[in-house]
Design a protein around this motif. Structure first.
Motif, PDB file in Angstrom:
ATOM      1  N   SER A  40       0.850  -1.191   0.000  1.00 13.53           N
ATOM      2  CA  SER A  40       0.000   0.000   0.000  1.00 13.53           C
ATOM      3  C   SER A  40       0.886   1.241   0.000  1.00 13.53           C
ATOM      4  O   SER A  40       2.106   1.147   0.153  1.00 13.53           O
ATOM      5  CB  SER A  40      -0.898   0.002   1.245  1.00 13.53           C
ATOM      6  OG  SER A  40      -0.095   0.041   2.419  1.00 13.53           O
ATOM      7  N   CYS A  71      -7.372   8.107   0.793  1.00 19.73           N
ATOM      8  CA  CYS A  71      -6.222   7.274   1.156  1.00 19.73           C
ATOM      9  C   CYS A  71      -5.693   7.592   2.543  1.00 19.73           C
ATOM     10  O   CYS A  71      -5.118   6.726   3.199  1.00 19.73           O
ATOM     11  CB  CYS A  71      -5.113   7.444   0.119  1.00 19.73           C
ATOM     12  SG  CYS A  71      -5.565   6.882  -1.534  1.00 19.73           S
ATOM     13  N   SER A 165      -6.268   1.977   3.472  1.00 15.65           N
ATOM     14  CA  SER A 165      -5.028   1.725   2.735  1.00 15.65           C
ATOM     15  C   SER A 165      -5.313   1.844   1.239  1.00 15.65           C
ATOM     16  O   SER A 165      -6.254   1.208   0.752  1.00 15.65           O
ATOM     17  CB  SER A 165      -4.504   0.309   2.990  1.00 15.65           C
ATOM     18  OG  SER A 165      -4.001   0.162   4.282  1.00 15.65           O
ATOM     19  N   CYS A 166      -4.508   2.630   0.541  1.00 11.91           N
ATOM     20  CA  CYS A 166      -4.606   2.682  -0.924  1.00 11.91           C
ATOM     21  C   CYS A 166      -3.460   1.883  -1.512  1.00 11.91           C
ATOM     22  O   CYS A 166      -2.310   2.001  -1.073  1.00 11.91           O
ATOM     23  CB  CYS A 166      -4.547   4.124  -1.422  1.00 11.91           C
ATOM     24  SG  CYS A 166      -6.153   4.940  -1.317  1.00 11.91           S
ATOM     25  N   ILE A 167      -3.807   1.074  -2.521  1.00 14.56           N
ATOM     26  CA  ILE A 167      -2.824   0.216  -3.165  1.00 14.56           C
ATOM     27  C   ILE A 167      -2.859   0.520  -4.656  1.00 14.56           C
ATOM     28  O   ILE A 167      -3.913   0.435  -5.290  1.00 14.56           O
ATOM     29  CB  ILE A 167      -3.138  -1.278  -2.937  1.00 14.56           C
ATOM     30  CG1 ILE A 167      -3.290  -1.584  -1.443  1.00 14.56           C
ATOM     31  CG2 ILE A 167      -2.057  -2.151  -3.556  1.00 14.56           C
ATOM     32  CD1 ILE A 167      -4.706  -1.593  -0.961  1.00 14.56           C
TER      33      ILE A 167
END
Length: 172
Positions: A40, A71, A165-167
């Protein structure tokens, strides 16, 4: 002479101990969880893949009210996680991706929800239970191809908060 040195050492230790407790590093009270694989944005910060600020030291702390789509989970000091131009590494993946969570504190869980943009692409119940030490979800990305950012949300059962969480992915 030996006894005198031992006594002096013991007294010095007793005098210094309270100072160490007061000035030593403070543990993070808000330590919880994040997606570590594919990495992430906060994991990339912690691994020095991307240059970041405070999030580097506490990737598990992106906690904010439930229902957000950012995010940084609404946490101003982690605003750089919202910056799409920061040079985030996009993990090469196929149409199905397994997301692995790292927990530093395990909370009873309502669910885990995954989004691309405002579209929910997957949801997994937590059954209002404390998660096991390792949690993984296999998510089908549907017709999404090219560079995509997935927002993974861990909704806590016993608070009004969630973890975000940004992935970044490169979907083939």
């Amino acid at each position: 002479m030996k006894t005198h040195r031992k006594l002096v050492a013991a007294l010095a230790g007793a005098a210094i101990a309270p100072v160490i407790v007061l000035v030593g590093p403070v543990g993070t009270a808000s330590a919880h969880g994040y997606v570590n694989a594919p990495a992430s944005r906060q994991a990339q910060c912690a691994q020095n893949v991307v240059s970041c600020g405070e999030i580097k030291y506490e990737p598990q702390s992106v906690e904010g009210p439930k229902g957000l789509r950012s995010c940084n989970g609404g946490v101003a000091r982690f605003a750089e996680l919202n910056d799409n131009n920061k040079g985030w590494h996009a993990a090469p993946v196929g149409r199905t991706v397994t997301f692995n969570w790292t927990f530093t504190a395990r909370h009873k869980t309502t669910d885990y929800v995954y989004y691309i943009g405002n579209t929910q692409i997957a949801s997994f119940s937590g059954n209002n239970q404390q998660p096991p030490a390792a949690v993984s979800h296999s998510v089908n990305l549907g017709n999404h191809t090219g560079r995509q950012t997935v927002l993974a949300v861990w909704n806590i059962a016993d608070t009004a908060n969630a973890f975000y969480s940004c992935i970044d992915l490169q979907v083939s």
